[in-house]
Design a protein around this motif. Structure first.
Motif, PDB file in Angstrom:
ATOM      1  N   VAL A  16       0.951  -0.945  -0.090  1.00  0.00           N
ATOM      2  CA  VAL A  16      -0.198  -0.119  -0.510  1.00  0.00           C
ATOM      3  C   VAL A  16       0.820   1.373   0.044  1.00  0.00           C
ATOM      4  CG1 VAL A  16      -1.271   1.749   1.800  1.00  0.00           C
ATOM      5  CG2 VAL A  16      -1.951  -1.340   1.732  1.00  0.00           C
ATOM      6  N   GLU A  17       0.494   2.105  -0.563  1.00  0.00           N
ATOM      7  CA  GLU A  17       1.329   3.284  -0.244  1.00  0.00           C
ATOM      8  C   GLU A  17       0.328   4.676  -0.914  1.00  0.00           C
ATOM      9  OE1 GLU A  17       4.286   6.517  -3.575  1.00  0.00           O
ATOM     10  OE2 GLU A  17       4.360   3.957  -4.028  1.00  0.00           O
ATOM     11  N   PHE A  18       0.524   5.386   0.082  1.00  0.00           N
ATOM     12  CA  PHE A  18      -0.336   6.791  -0.662  1.00  0.00           C
ATOM     13  C   PHE A  18       0.684   8.218   0.149  1.00  0.00           C
ATOM     14  CE2 PHE A  18      -3.203   9.495   3.143  1.00  0.00           C
ATOM     15  CZ  PHE A  18      -4.152   9.292   2.506  1.00  0.00           C
ATOM     16  N   LYS A  19       0.051   8.640  -0.763  1.00  0.00           N
ATOM     17  CA  LYS A  19       1.000  10.002  -0.601  1.00  0.00           C
ATOM     18  C   LYS A  19       2.429   9.073  -0.264  1.00  0.00           C
ATOM     19  CE  LYS A  19      -3.314  12.591  -0.704  1.00  0.00           C
ATOM     20  NZ  LYS A  19      -3.366  13.238  -1.537  1.00  0.00           N
ATOM     21  N   GLY A  20       3.515   8.212  -1.110  1.00  0.00           N
ATOM     22  CA  GLY A  20       3.991   8.343  -0.985  1.00  0.00           C
ATOM     23  C   GLY A  20       4.811   8.417  -0.085  1.00  0.00           C
ATOM     24  N   LEU A  21       4.476   7.500   1.030  1.00  0.00           N
ATOM     25  CA  LEU A  21       4.160   6.498   1.880  1.00  0.00           C
ATOM     26  C   LEU A  21       3.701   4.980   1.834  1.00  0.00           C
ATOM     27  CD1 LEU A  21       3.109   9.084   4.818  1.00  0.00           C
ATOM     28  CD2 LEU A  21       5.214   8.232   4.879  1.00  0.00           C
ATOM     29  N   LYS A  22       5.393   4.064   1.993  1.00  0.00           N
ATOM     30  CA  LYS A  22       5.155   2.811   1.417  1.00  0.00           C
ATOM     31  C   LYS A  22       4.367   2.313   3.141  1.00  0.00           C
ATOM     32  CE  LYS A  22       7.603   3.796  -1.759  1.00  0.00           C
ATOM     33  NZ  LYS A  22       9.186   4.060  -2.615  1.00  0.00           N
ATOM     34  N   ALA A  23       3.681   1.079   3.224  1.00  0.00           N
ATOM     35  CA  ALA A  23       3.885   0.036   3.897  1.00  0.00           C
ATOM     36  C   ALA A  23       3.203   0.704   5.156  1.00  0.00           C
ATOM     37  CB  ALA A  23       5.051  -0.270   3.610  1.00  0.00           C
ATOM     38  N   GLN A  24       4.833   0.033   6.628  1.00  0.00           N
ATOM     39  CA  GLN A  24       5.017   0.636   7.890  1.00  0.00           C
ATOM     40  C   GLN A  24       4.494   1.577   8.087  1.00  0.00           C
ATOM     41  OE1 GLN A  24       7.067  -0.873   6.474  1.00  0.00           O
ATOM     42  NE2 GLN A  24       9.018  -0.249   7.326  1.00  0.00           N
ATOM     43  N   TYR A  25       5.077   2.959   6.946  1.00  0.00           N
ATOM     44  CA  TYR A  25       5.351   4.094   7.676  1.00  0.00           C
ATOM     45  C   TYR A  25       3.883   5.165   7.518  1.00  0.00           C
ATOM     46  CZ  TYR A  25       9.612   2.745   6.153  1.00  0.00           C
ATOM     47  OH  TYR A  25      11.300   2.428   6.363  1.00  0.00           O
ATOM     48  N   ILE A  26       2.799   4.694   6.844  1.00  0.00           N
ATOM     49  CA  ILE A  26       1.552   4.969   7.332  1.00  0.00           C
ATOM     50  C   ILE A  26       0.887   4.671   8.468  1.00  0.00           C
ATOM     51  CG2 ILE A  26      -0.858   4.828   6.560  1.00  0.00           C
ATOM     52  CD1 ILE A  26       0.196   3.441   3.257  1.00  0.00           C
ATOM     53  N   TRP A  27       1.447   3.852   9.038  1.00  0.00           N
ATOM     54  CA  TRP A  27       0.922   3.527   9.670  1.00  0.00           C
ATOM     55  C   TRP A  27       1.752   4.509  11.360  1.00  0.00           C
ATOM     56  CZ3 TRP A  27      -3.528   1.373  11.258  1.00  0.00           C
ATOM     57  CH2 TRP A  27      -3.808   0.400  10.087  1.00  0.00           C
ATOM     58  N   TYR A  28       3.290   4.306  11.218  1.00  0.00           N
ATOM     59  CA  TYR A  28       4.236   4.907  11.444  1.00  0.00           C
ATOM     60  C   TYR A  28       3.434   6.791  12.096  1.00  0.00           C
ATOM     61  CZ  TYR A  28       7.492   1.235  11.241  1.00  0.00           C
ATOM     62  OH  TYR A  28       8.626   0.491  11.611  1.00  0.00           O
ATOM     63  N   LEU A  29       3.076   7.367  10.508  1.00  0.00           N
ATOM     64  CA  LEU A  29       2.857   8.871  10.475  1.00  0.00           C
ATOM     65  C   LEU A  29       1.216   8.546  11.502  1.00  0.00           C
ATOM     66  CD1 LEU A  29       3.395  11.383   9.965  1.00  0.00           C
ATOM     67  CD2 LEU A  29       2.145  10.511   7.739  1.00  0.00           C
ATOM     68  N   GLY A  30       0.364   7.746  11.629  1.00  0.00           N
ATOM     69  CA  GLY A  30      -0.441   7.845  12.253  1.00  0.00           C
ATOM     70  C   GLY A  30      -0.895   8.020  13.872  1.00  0.00           C
ATOM     71  N   GLY A  31       0.543   6.724  14.050  1.00  0.00           N
ATOM     72  CA  GLY A  31       0.761   6.848  15.447  1.00  0.00           C
ATOM     73  C   GLY A  31       1.510   8.387  16.123  1.00  0.00           C
ATOM     74  N   GLY A  32       2.419   8.652  15.470  1.00  0.00           N
ATOM     75  CA  GLY A  32       2.788  10.082  15.576  1.00  0.00           C
ATOM     76  C   GLY A  32       1.862  11.238  15.582  1.00  0.00           C
ATOM     77  N   VAL A  33       0.826  11.278  15.054  1.00  0.00           N
ATOM     78  CA  VAL A  33      -0.231  11.743  14.890  1.00  0.00           C
ATOM     79  C   VAL A  33      -1.493  11.671  16.495  1.00  0.00           C
ATOM     80  CG1 VAL A  33      -2.439  13.262  13.829  1.00  0.00           C
ATOM     81  CG2 VAL A  33      -0.223  12.693  12.436  1.00  0.00           C
ATOM     82  N   ILE A  34      -1.353  10.690  16.573  1.00  0.00           N
ATOM     83  CA  ILE A  34      -2.438  10.472  17.694  1.00  0.00           C
ATOM     84  C   ILE A  34      -1.270  10.849  18.960  1.00  0.00           C
ATOM     85  CG2 ILE A  34      -3.177   9.097  19.378  1.00  0.00           C
ATOM     86  CD1 ILE A  34      -3.814   7.089  16.677  1.00  0.00           C
ATOM     87  N   VAL A  35       0.446  10.789  19.147  1.00  0.00           N
ATOM     88  CA  VAL A  35       0.653  10.835  20.698  1.00  0.00           C
ATOM     89  C   VAL A  35       0.867  12.652  20.338  1.00  0.00           C
ATOM     90  CG1 VAL A  35       2.892  11.372  21.049  1.00  0.00           C
ATOM     91  CG2 VAL A  35       1.820   8.945  20.307  1.00  0.00           C
ATOM     92  N   LEU A  36       0.888  13.510  19.221  1.00  0.00           N
ATOM     93  CA  LEU A  36       1.234  14.613  19.303  1.00  0.00           C
ATOM     94  C   LEU A  36      -0.034  15.433  19.422  1.00  0.00           C
ATOM     95  CD1 LEU A  36       2.977  15.141  15.961  1.00  0.00           C
ATOM     96  CD2 LEU A  36       3.365  15.679  18.115  1.00  0.00           C
ATOM     97  N   MET A  37      -1.767  14.220  19.462  1.00  0.00           N
ATOM     98  CA  MET A  37      -3.185  14.658  20.166  1.00  0.00           C
ATOM     99  C   MET A  37      -3.212  15.064  21.188  1.00  0.00           C
ATOM    100  SD  MET A  37      -5.574  14.468  17.210  1.00  0.00           S
ATOM    101  CE  MET A  37      -5.498  12.384  17.391  1.00  0.00           C
ATOM    102  N   ILE A  38      -1.751  13.686  22.148  1.00  0.00           N
ATOM    103  CA  ILE A  38      -2.442  13.832  23.539  1.00  0.00           C
ATOM    104  C   ILE A  38      -1.813  14.611  23.973  1.00  0.00           C
ATOM    105  CG2 ILE A  38      -2.086  11.897  25.023  1.00  0.00           C
ATOM    106  CD1 ILE A  38      -2.559   9.862  23.065  1.00  0.00           C
ATOM    107  N   LEU A  39      -0.001  15.112  23.235  1.00  0.00           N
ATOM    108  CA  LEU A  39       0.172  15.828  24.088  1.00  0.00           C
ATOM    109  C   LEU A  39      -0.523  16.649  24.051  1.00  0.00           C
ATOM    110  CD1 LEU A  39       3.254  16.519  24.992  1.00  0.00           C
ATOM    111  CD2 LEU A  39       3.773  16.652  22.785  1.00  0.00           C
ATOM    112  N   PHE A  40      -0.982  17.083  22.729  1.00  0.00           N
ATOM    113  CA  PHE A  40      -1.655  18.775  22.675  1.00  0.00           C
ATOM    114  C   PHE A  40      -2.216  19.268  23.838  1.00  0.00           C
ATOM    115  CE2 PHE A  40      -4.856  21.552  21.794  1.00  0.00           C
ATOM    116  CZ  PHE A  40      -4.705  22.850  21.332  1.00  0.00           C
TER     117      PHE A  40
END
Length: 105
Positions: A16-40
């Motif tokens: 799977v490729e989404f906006k240039g991100l491949k495979a597990q990096y999509i999940w890493y970005l999603g997890g990072g966004v969730i962590v940033l929301m909790i931090l905010f």
């Protein structure tokens, strides 16, 4: 609200490729966004001014996206796992005794 349609490119036997991100990096970005929301939320609840919270999260989010896109382009689908596994393989195996070779006797 308008509906957005995103293209997810997935050919036969392709990852799977989404906006240039491949495979597990999509999940890493999603997890990072969730962590940033909790931090905010934590910073806002702690009493920091909202503009300071937005500034910190904005800078952190930008750095997160840049770092994940760099990793996606550098390592590809499986490259990061391969490089981490390669780091764990010892350069040499040292044996101080010959007992291991004489066990069959």
């Amino acid at each position: 609200m308008s509906n957005s349609v995103y293209q997810i490119n997935k050919g036969i036997n392709q990852s799977v490729e989404f906006k240039g991100l491949k495979a597990q990096y999509i999940w890493y970005l999603g997890g990072g966004v969730i962590v940033l929301m909790i931090l905010f939320a934590g910073m806002y609840i702690a009493g920091l001014p909202s503009l300071v919270c937005i500034g910190i999260i904005g800078i952190s989010g930008t750095l997160l996206v840049i770092k994940i896109y760099k990793m996606s382009h550098k390592y590809g689908e499986y490259g990061m796992m391969k490089s981490l596994a390669k780091r764990q393989v010892p350069k040499a195996v040292k044996c101080q005794s010959r007992k291991i070779f004489m066990m069959g006797r």
